[in-house]
Design a protein around this motif. Structure first.
Motif, PDB file in Angstrom:
ATOM      1  N   MET A   1     -23.777 105.963 -46.006  1.00 62.49           N
ATOM      2  CA  MET A   1     -24.460 105.184 -46.026  1.00 62.49           C
ATOM      3  C   MET A   1     -26.332 106.212 -46.946  1.00 62.49           C
ATOM      4  SD  MET A   1     -25.988 104.145 -42.530  1.00 62.49           S
ATOM      5  CE  MET A   1     -27.671 103.305 -42.502  1.00 62.49           C
ATOM      6  N   LYS A   2     -26.637 105.504 -47.607  1.00 61.73           N
ATOM      7  CA  LYS A   2     -27.934 106.494 -48.233  1.00 61.73           C
ATOM      8  C   LYS A   2     -29.144 106.693 -47.390  1.00 61.73           C
ATOM      9  CE  LYS A   2     -26.119 103.826 -52.234  1.00 61.73           C
ATOM     10  NZ  LYS A   2     -26.392 103.202 -53.072  1.00 61.73           N
ATOM     11  N   ASN A   3     -30.098 107.843 -47.655  1.00 62.06           N
ATOM     12  CA  ASN A   3     -30.858 107.404 -47.373  1.00 62.06           C
ATOM     13  C   ASN A   3     -31.799 106.097 -47.450  1.00 62.06           C
ATOM     14  OD1 ASN A   3     -32.106 108.608 -49.188  1.00 62.06           O
ATOM     15  ND2 ASN A   3     -31.591 110.810 -48.419  1.00 62.06           N
ATOM     16  N   GLN A   4     -33.096 107.073 -46.950  1.00 62.83           N
ATOM     17  CA  GLN A   4     -34.317 105.662 -47.195  1.00 62.83           C
ATOM     18  C   GLN A   4     -35.228 105.676 -48.282  1.00 62.83           C
ATOM     19  OE1 GLN A   4     -37.450 105.651 -43.449  1.00 62.83           O
ATOM     20  NE2 GLN A   4     -39.049 105.369 -45.368  1.00 62.83           N
ATOM     21  N   PRO A   5     -35.674 107.141 -49.181  1.00 57.07           N
ATOM     22  CA  PRO A   5     -35.999 106.914 -50.396  1.00 57.07           C
ATOM     23  C   PRO A   5     -35.264 106.325 -51.280  1.00 57.07           C
ATOM     24  CG  PRO A   5     -36.496 108.956 -49.030  1.00 57.07           C
ATOM     25  CD  PRO A   5     -35.938 108.394 -48.285  1.00 57.07           C
ATOM     26  N   ASP A   6     -33.947 106.722 -51.188  1.00 60.31           N
ATOM     27  CA  ASP A   6     -32.901 106.385 -52.969  1.00 60.31           C
ATOM     28  C   ASP A   6     -32.683 105.444 -52.187  1.00 60.31           C
ATOM     29  OD1 ASP A   6     -32.146 109.262 -53.485  1.00 60.31           O
ATOM     30  OD2 ASP A   6     -30.290 109.002 -52.006  1.00 60.31           O
ATOM     31  N   ILE A   7     -32.552 103.881 -51.030  1.00 62.07           N
ATOM     32  CA  ILE A   7     -32.266 102.747 -50.894  1.00 62.07           C
ATOM     33  C   ILE A   7     -33.671 102.651 -52.001  1.00 62.07           C
ATOM     34  CG2 ILE A   7     -33.420 102.554 -48.974  1.00 62.07           C
ATOM     35  CD1 ILE A   7     -30.679 100.251 -50.845  1.00 62.07           C
ATOM     36  N   LEU A   8     -35.534 102.429 -51.739  1.00 61.71           N
ATOM     37  CA  LEU A   8     -36.340 101.910 -51.408  1.00 61.71           C
ATOM     38  C   LEU A   8     -36.440 102.325 -53.481  1.00 61.71           C
ATOM     39  CD1 LEU A   8     -38.609 102.650 -48.813  1.00 61.71           C
ATOM     40  CD2 LEU A   8     -37.608 100.866 -49.749  1.00 61.71           C
ATOM     41  N   LYS A   9     -36.152 103.703 -54.050  1.00 59.68           N
ATOM     42  CA  LYS A   9     -36.144 103.945 -55.711  1.00 59.68           C
ATOM     43  C   LYS A   9     -35.530 102.821 -56.640  1.00 59.68           C
ATOM     44  CE  LYS A   9     -37.309 109.037 -54.970  1.00 59.68           C
ATOM     45  NZ  LYS A   9     -37.460 109.953 -55.682  1.00 59.68           N
ATOM     46  N   ALA A  10     -34.143 102.490 -55.999  1.00 55.68           N
ATOM     47  CA  ALA A  10     -32.855 101.597 -56.429  1.00 55.68           C
ATOM     48  C   ALA A  10     -33.452  99.802 -56.894  1.00 55.68           C
ATOM     49  CB  ALA A  10     -32.124 102.017 -55.504  1.00 55.68           C
ATOM     50  N   LEU A  11     -34.487 100.137 -55.642  1.00 61.14           N
ATOM     51  CA  LEU A  11     -35.007  98.989 -55.843  1.00 61.14           C
ATOM     52  C   LEU A  11     -36.051  98.276 -56.442  1.00 61.14           C
ATOM     53  CD1 LEU A  11     -34.909  97.746 -52.195  1.00 61.14           C
ATOM     54  CD2 LEU A  11     -33.168  97.085 -53.700  1.00 61.14           C
ATOM     55  N   LYS A  12     -36.064  97.330 -57.251  1.00 63.20           N
ATOM     56  CA  LYS A  12     -37.312  96.872 -57.997  1.00 63.20           C
ATOM     57  C   LYS A  12     -38.523  96.882 -57.754  1.00 63.20           C
ATOM     58  CE  LYS A  12     -34.415  95.240 -61.872  1.00 63.20           C
ATOM     59  NZ  LYS A  12     -33.154  94.346 -62.314  1.00 63.20           N
ATOM     60  N   PRO A  13     -39.511  97.226 -58.248  1.00 65.15           N
ATOM     61  CA  PRO A  13     -40.731  97.062 -57.160  1.00 65.15           C
ATOM     62  C   PRO A  13     -41.514  95.895 -57.257  1.00 65.15           C
ATOM     63  CG  PRO A  13     -40.559  98.904 -58.912  1.00 65.15           C
ATOM     64  CD  PRO A  13     -40.002  98.030 -59.253  1.00 65.15           C
ATOM     65  N   VAL A  14     -41.157  94.790 -58.238  1.00 67.39           N
ATOM     66  CA  VAL A  14     -41.129  93.661 -58.882  1.00 67.39           C
ATOM     67  C   VAL A  14     -41.461  92.191 -57.693  1.00 67.39           C
ATOM     68  CG1 VAL A  14     -40.252  92.220 -60.506  1.00 67.39           C
ATOM     69  CG2 VAL A  14     -41.382  93.430 -61.319  1.00 67.39           C
ATOM     70  N   TYR A  15     -40.108  93.059 -56.940  1.00 72.09           N
ATOM     71  CA  TYR A  15     -39.884  92.332 -55.270  1.00 72.09           C
ATOM     72  C   TYR A  15     -40.815  92.892 -54.858  1.00 72.09           C
ATOM     73  CZ  TYR A  15     -35.202  92.945 -57.760  1.00 72.09           C
ATOM     74  OH  TYR A  15     -33.857  92.293 -58.359  1.00 72.09           O
ATOM     75  N   PHE A  16     -41.601  93.438 -55.157  1.00 70.80           N
ATOM     76  CA  PHE A  16     -43.057  93.624 -53.359  1.00 70.80           C
ATOM     77  C   PHE A  16     -44.002  93.149 -54.556  1.00 70.80           C
ATOM     78  CE2 PHE A  16     -38.725  96.339 -53.004  1.00 70.80           C
ATOM     79  CZ  PHE A  16     -38.178  95.525 -51.423  1.00 70.80           C
ATOM     80  N   TRP A  17     -44.605  92.342 -55.187  1.00 67.95           N
ATOM     81  CA  TRP A  17     -45.647  92.440 -55.851  1.00 67.95           C
ATOM     82  C   TRP A  17     -46.804  92.707 -55.319  1.00 67.95           C
ATOM     83  CZ3 TRP A  17     -42.271  88.201 -55.011  1.00 67.95           C
ATOM     84  CH2 TRP A  17     -42.632  86.962 -54.092  1.00 67.95           C
ATOM     85  N   ASP A  18     -46.933  91.759 -53.717  1.00 71.06           N
ATOM     86  CA  ASP A  18     -48.174  91.615 -52.912  1.00 71.06           C
ATOM     87  C   ASP A  18     -48.291  92.098 -52.111  1.00 71.06           C
ATOM     88  OD1 ASP A  18     -45.948  90.964 -51.563  1.00 71.06           O
ATOM     89  OD2 ASP A  18     -47.014  89.342 -50.498  1.00 71.06           O
ATOM     90  N   VAL A  19     -47.524  93.699 -52.049  1.00 72.27           N
ATOM     91  CA  VAL A  19     -47.474  94.977 -51.432  1.00 72.27           C
ATOM     92  C   VAL A  19     -47.483  95.885 -52.050  1.00 72.27           C
ATOM     93  CG1 VAL A  19     -46.900  93.980 -48.923  1.00 72.27           C
ATOM     94  CG2 VAL A  19     -45.471  95.306 -50.152  1.00 72.27           C
ATOM     95  N   ASP A  20     -47.608  97.300 -51.513  1.00 69.67           N
ATOM     96  CA  ASP A  20     -47.528  98.456 -52.134  1.00 69.67           C
ATOM     97  C   ASP A  20     -46.297  99.180 -51.530  1.00 69.67           C
ATOM     98  OD1 ASP A  20     -48.033 100.881 -53.998  1.00 69.67           O
ATOM     99  OD2 ASP A  20     -48.493 101.771 -51.945  1.00 69.67           O
ATOM    100  N   ALA A  21     -45.412  98.999 -52.835  1.00 70.61           N
ATOM    101  CA  ALA A  21     -44.065  99.454 -52.831  1.00 70.61           C
ATOM    102  C   ALA A  21     -43.934 100.585 -52.521  1.00 70.61           C
ATOM    103  CB  ALA A  21     -43.274  98.933 -54.158  1.00 70.61           C
ATOM    104  N   GLY A  22     -45.001 101.471 -53.001  1.00 71.61           N
ATOM    105  CA  GLY A  22     -44.949 102.933 -52.655  1.00 71.61           C
ATOM    106  C   GLY A  22     -45.335 103.090 -51.080  1.00 71.61           C
ATOM    107  N   SER A  23     -45.925 102.362 -49.832  1.00 65.36           N
ATOM    108  CA  SER A  23     -45.748 102.224 -48.580  1.00 65.36           C
ATOM    109  C   SER A  23     -44.973 101.874 -48.307  1.00 65.36           C
ATOM    110  CB  SER A  23     -47.429 101.867 -48.443  1.00 65.36           C
ATOM    111  OG  SER A  23     -47.481 100.294 -48.638  1.00 65.36           O
ATOM    112  N   LEU A  24     -43.612 101.127 -48.180  1.00 66.85           N
ATOM    113  CA  LEU A  24     -41.910 100.649 -47.653  1.00 66.85           C
ATOM    114  C   LEU A  24     -41.909 101.913 -47.097  1.00 66.85           C
ATOM    115  CD1 LEU A  24     -41.586  97.753 -50.243  1.00 66.85           C
ATOM    116  CD2 LEU A  24     -42.997  97.501 -48.210  1.00 66.85           C
TER     117      LEU A  24
END
Length: 102
Positions: A1-24
């Motif tokens: 199982m991956k840890n939280q920062p790894d999974i969020l870094k692996a996802l494209k920030p474009v999917y979260f255009w309406d929110v701050d991807a860094g604060s997810l």
């Protein structure tokens, strides 16, 4: 199982255009992350989410989503062997009648 920062870094920030991807947060924003990746993501990203959250959490989350496009809904239904009737977006769409016949 991956840890939280790894999974969020692996996802494209474009999917979260309406929110701050860094604060997810992977747990607090679980519904948004799962919904967006299943709607817009690639199979590799979907596989990462399945590894991270597990089948049960993903199915429970997607069953509560208000809208999934028909292709995504059918894909998820077949992938997790879950009947369409379990999904809120499917039953909600069945209850909505069109204003006129076309």
């Amino acid at each position: 199982m991956k840890n939280q920062p790894d999974i969020l870094k692996a996802l494209k920030p474009v999917y979260f255009w309406d929110v701050d991807a860094g604060s997810l947060d992977a747990q607090k924003s679980k519904r948004l992350i799962i919904e967006r990746v299943f709607r817009f993501g690639y199979l590799e990203e979907i596989a990462m989410l399945i590894d991270f959250y597990g089948d049960q959490q993903i199915v429970e989350t997607l069953c509560k989503v208000n809208y999934l496009d028909p292709k995504t809904l059918n894909f998820v239904s077949k992938l997790f062997k879950t009947p369409l009737e379990k999904f809120k977006c499917y039953t909600k769409a069945q209850l909505t009648r069109p204003l006129w016949n076309s």
